[in-house]
Design a protein around this motif. Structure first.
Motif, mmCIF file in Angstrom:
data_model
loop_
_atom_site.group_PDB
_atom_site.id
_atom_site.type_symbol
_atom_site.label_atom_id
_atom_site.label_comp_id
_atom_site.label_asym_id
_atom_site.label_seq_id
_atom_site.Cartn_x
_atom_site.Cartn_y
_atom_site.Cartn_z
ATOM 1 N N LEU A 326 -8.327 -5.112 4.275
ATOM 2 C CA LEU A 326 -6.942 -5.426 3.944
ATOM 3 C C LEU A 326 -6.694 -5.274 2.447
ATOM 4 C CD1 LEU A 326 -4.162 -6.513 4.761
ATOM 5 C CD2 LEU A 326 -5.085 -8.845 4.483
ATOM 6 N N ALA A 327 -7.664 -5.691 1.628
ATOM 7 C CA ALA A 327 -7.513 -5.566 0.176
ATOM 8 C C ALA A 327 -7.360 -4.114 -0.234
ATOM 9 C CB ALA A 327 -8.730 -6.195 -0.518
ATOM 10 N N VAL A 328 -8.175 -3.238 0.339
ATOM 11 C CA VAL A 328 -8.084 -1.807 0.031
ATOM 12 C C VAL A 328 -6.730 -1.254 0.473
ATOM 13 C CG1 VAL A 328 -9.035 0.477 0.544
ATOM 14 C CG2 VAL A 328 -10.574 -1.470 0.139
ATOM 15 N N LEU A 329 -6.273 -1.649 1.657
ATOM 16 C CA LEU A 329 -5.000 -1.164 2.198
ATOM 17 C C LEU A 329 -3.825 -1.614 1.328
ATOM 18 C CD1 LEU A 329 -3.505 0.281 4.484
ATOM 19 C CD2 LEU A 329 -3.466 -1.899 5.734
ATOM 20 N N ILE A 330 -3.869 -2.888 0.852
ATOM 21 C CA ILE A 330 -2.802 -3.411 -0.012
ATOM 22 C C ILE A 330 -2.709 -2.588 -1.296
ATOM 23 C CG2 ILE A 330 -2.149 -5.363 -1.479
ATOM 24 C CD1 ILE A 330 -3.231 -7.203 0.757
ATOM 25 N N ALA A 331 -3.858 -2.295 -1.884
ATOM 26 C CA ALA A 331 -3.880 -1.529 -3.134
ATOM 27 C C ALA A 331 -3.382 -0.102 -2.918
ATOM 28 C CB ALA A 331 -5.295 -1.518 -3.704
ATOM 29 N N GLN A 332 -3.798 0.528 -1.835
ATOM 30 C CA GLN A 332 -3.385 1.903 -1.562
ATOM 31 C C GLN A 332 -1.881 1.992 -1.302
ATOM 32 O OE1 GLN A 332 -5.920 3.086 1.678
ATOM 33 N NE2 GLN A 332 -7.588 3.744 0.310
ATOM 34 N N ASN A 333 -1.348 0.997 -0.577
ATOM 35 C CA ASN A 333 0.099 0.996 -0.312
ATOM 36 C C ASN A 333 0.892 0.901 -1.607
ATOM 37 O OD1 ASN A 333 -0.164 1.226 2.444
ATOM 38 N ND2 ASN A 333 0.026 -0.980 2.844
ATOM 39 N N PHE A 334 0.393 0.097 -2.543
ATOM 40 C CA PHE A 334 1.083 -0.022 -3.833
ATOM 41 C C PHE A 334 1.017 1.293 -4.603
ATOM 42 C CE2 PHE A 334 0.845 -0.841 -8.426
ATOM 43 C CZ PHE A 334 2.095 -1.426 -8.630
ATOM 44 N N LYS A 335 -0.159 1.890 -4.638
ATOM 45 C CA LYS A 335 -0.319 3.134 -5.394
ATOM 46 C C LYS A 335 0.530 4.263 -4.809
ATOM 47 C CE LYS A 335 -4.840 3.370 -5.263
ATOM 48 N NZ LYS A 335 -6.219 3.868 -5.522
ATOM 49 N N ASN A 336 0.745 4.257 -3.495
ATOM 50 C CA ASN A 336 1.513 5.324 -2.843
ATOM 51 C C ASN A 336 3.012 5.068 -2.861
ATOM 52 O OD1 ASN A 336 -0.863 6.676 -2.195
ATOM 53 N ND2 ASN A 336 -1.071 5.641 -0.211
ATOM 54 N N ASP A 337 3.412 3.910 -3.389
ATOM 55 C CA ASP A 337 4.837 3.584 -3.448
ATOM 56 C C ASP A 337 5.456 4.281 -4.668
ATOM 57 O OD1 ASP A 337 7.356 2.534 -3.508
ATOM 58 O OD2 ASP A 337 6.717 0.426 -3.544
ATOM 59 N N PRO A 338 6.410 5.194 -4.450
ATOM 60 C CA PRO A 338 7.003 5.928 -5.593
ATOM 61 C C PRO A 338 7.787 5.017 -6.540
ATOM 62 C CG PRO A 338 8.207 6.370 -3.553
ATOM 63 C CD PRO A 338 6.978 5.610 -3.159
ATOM 64 N N GLN A 339 8.152 3.819 -6.088
ATOM 65 C CA GLN A 339 8.902 2.898 -6.931
ATOM 66 C C GLN A 339 8.057 1.677 -7.317
ATOM 67 O OE1 GLN A 339 12.325 2.025 -4.476
ATOM 68 N NE2 GLN A 339 13.406 3.871 -5.145
ATOM 69 N N LYS A 340 6.782 1.940 -7.440
ATOM 70 C CA LYS A 340 5.852 0.824 -7.629
ATOM 71 C C LYS A 340 6.030 0.094 -8.946
ATOM 72 C CE LYS A 340 2.037 3.725 -9.300
ATOM 73 N NZ LYS A 340 2.215 5.075 -8.788
ATOM 74 N N GLY A 341 6.423 0.713 -10.003
ATOM 75 C CA GLY A 341 6.584 0.065 -11.286
ATOM 76 C C GLY A 341 5.241 -0.242 -11.937
ATOM 77 N N ASN A 342 5.276 -1.141 -12.950
ATOM 78 C CA ASN A 342 4.043 -1.446 -13.693
ATOM 79 C C ASN A 342 3.585 -2.902 -13.512
ATOM 80 O OD1 ASN A 342 6.027 -2.750 -15.081
ATOM 81 N ND2 ASN A 342 5.705 -1.672 -17.024
ATOM 82 N N PHE A 343 4.085 -3.543 -12.440
ATOM 83 C CA PHE A 343 3.685 -4.925 -12.170
ATOM 84 C C PHE A 343 3.507 -5.141 -10.664
ATOM 85 C CE2 PHE A 343 4.926 -9.402 -11.243
ATOM 86 C CZ PHE A 343 3.815 -10.026 -11.810
ATOM 87 N N PHE A 344 2.396 -5.796 -10.295
ATOM 88 C CA PHE A 344 2.141 -6.089 -8.879
ATOM 89 C C PHE A 344 1.720 -7.549 -8.746
ATOM 90 C CE2 PHE A 344 -0.785 -6.555 -5.276
ATOM 91 C CZ PHE A 344 0.023 -6.105 -4.238
ATOM 92 N N SER A 345 2.346 -8.240 -7.797
ATOM 93 C CA SER A 345 2.039 -9.653 -7.573
ATOM 94 C C SER A 345 1.864 -9.906 -6.077
ATOM 95 C CB SER A 345 3.162 -10.535 -8.118
ATOM 96 O OG SER A 345 2.912 -11.899 -7.830
#
Length: 443
Positions: A326-345
């Motif tokens: 799940l941790a890997v999937l969460i990180a990959q989903n964020f990286k693949n989001d074109p509107q991810k920005g520079n902050f993740f919480s």
């Protein structure tokens, strides 16, 4: 003088008879012992106050030491035993005033109370009989076990402890075999069934009879006569404590087992008298609860618990593997989001430090500030702040303050424990606002 006869093991006060568990031969020596030592079964006693002065004691309340102010009362005589010989002190009442501690000071007993008493006044003492009789059973039981362990196996007792629920005898032997333990238990209970009397003698310190008495020596501040506890035909032992007048009053002794002690010694764990009955009652209650929970009979409890433990370990292993995925999937989903920005919480109730670190490792924290927490939403938990080193160092202490936590960091990672997640939203808002000014290393 008041004395007693024995109705079972509960004393009954009568007037004008001799001490029921003593065989004294010297009136002067008798007067130098406390009434609780002359008659261990006396529960009420009238005496007078000699002095009362301010004092304080330290006591444990909810695991913390607290100082309690009160008064030390010295009485003409007492049926409340002061701590000594490995036996805790008695509790009771002086009139209506509770006695919170009894200590020995030379030949005197000091009774600590919360309210003052007037010197010269006559008072009625009452002893907490349940506590006293429990101490009598454990102490006499220790003497019996100690004597027979020495006679049967040559194992000397080097110390003992009368605990709140179980007692311990330290034997000068690196090992006691199960067969020896069983043989010793059978022998002590045989003596109990034989109704062996227990007598008390008071001897002067220069009496030659003391040479034949088992002893580890007198304390440096000893005053008055030497008190001998005699289990007839079994043991003569120097002791100041309170004891039963007959081994039958011990009811039964159970040797629970032996644990490894210090310096090649063994700790023998035992219960005597009413403690055995209470232990059986607790064990039965636990057994019935396990029957209800495990849906098996008592003989199958160990096997059932073993199966449960194996199932839990397998589930924990599976859960850990799923959390990693799940941790890997969460990180990959964020990286693949074109509107991810520079902050993740992210906050997740289930998880651990490894879960958070996997997410951070999968992300580009040189350009992204990552704030992760696991635990209860308003309670304690864990946190991780990862990102550009300068920014993490700058914001780490503020995160700690808001989460009421403890932690440390280096190389772009700051993590620790949070005592409260109640202000997590404030932390996220603060970090998000900071990120709007950029998170690059060049700042």
């Amino acid at each position: 003088m008041l004395s007693l006869t024995h109705a079972g093991t509960r004393p009954r006060l009568i007037a004008g008879s001799s001490d029921s568990n003593s065989c004294f031969s010297n009136t002067k020596l008798i007067q130098m012992a406390f009434q609780c030592q002359r008659d261990c079964y006396m529960t009420e006693f009238t005496t007078s106050v000699v002095s009362c002065c301010s004092a304080e004691i330290k006591q444990e309340v909810n695991g913390k030491k607290e100082t309690l102010k009160g008064f030390n009362v010295k009485l003409q005589d007492t049926i409340l035993f002061p701590e000594g010989g490995g036996q805790p002190d008695d509790r009771g009442l002086i009139g209506e005033v509770p006695v919170l501690r009894v200590t020995r000071q030379g030949p005197d007993a000091l009774h600590f109370v919360a309210a003052p008493l007037e010197a010269g006044q006559e008072v009625l003492l009452k002893v907490d009989w349940d506590r006293r009789f429990d101490h009598m059973q454990q102490h006499s039981g220790q003497h019996l076990i100690t004597a027979l362990a020495d006679q049967m196996f040559g194992y000397k007792t080097t110390s003992w402890e009368l605990g709140r629920q179980r007692s311990t005898i330290e034997l000068d032997s690196p090992r006691v075999t199960p067969a020896q333990l069983q043989e010793l238990e059978e022998a002590v209970n045989e003596k109990i069934r034989a109704h062996v009397p227990v007598n008390v003698q008071l001897l002067s310190v220069d009496d030659p009879a003391l040479e034949k008495v088992r002893s580890r020596g007198l304390p440096e501040d000893h005053a008055g006569p030497v008190r001998i506890i005699s289990i007839v035909g079994v043991d003569d032992n120097m002791c100041c404590g309170t004891h039963v007048s007959n081994l039958s009053h011990l009811q039964v002794i159970k040797l629970l087992g032996v644990e490894k002690g210090k310096k090649n010694k063994s700790n023998l764990i035992f219960l005597a008298g009413n403690r055995v009955l209470k232990y059986a009652e607790r064990s039965y209650s636990t057994e019935r609860s396990l029957v209800s929970l495990l849906k098996t009979g008592p003989d199958e409890h160990v096997e059932a618990v073993d199966k449960l433990q194996k199932s839990v370990k397998l589930l924990q292993k599976t859960n850990l593997s799923l959390l990693r995925d799940l941790a890997v999937l969460i990180a990959q989903n964020f990286k693949n989001d074109p509107q991810k920005g520079n902050f993740f919480s992210l906050h997740k109730k289930e998880g651990d430090n490894e879960f958070m670190n996997i997410i951070a490792n999968e992300m580009n924290t040189e350009e992204t500030l990552v704030f992760l927490t696991v635990g209860e939403e308003k309670g304690p938990g864990l946190f991780l702040l990862a990102g550009p080193s300068k920014l993490v160092t700058e914001m780490g202490s503020q995160v700690l303050d808001l989460l009421e936590g403890k932690g440390a960091g280096k190389n772009g990672r700051f993590q620790g424990k949070a005592n409260s997640m109640a202000r997590r939203g404030e932390v996220e808002t603060l970090l998000r606002q900071r990120c709007q000014h950029g998170v690059s290393q060049e700042e």
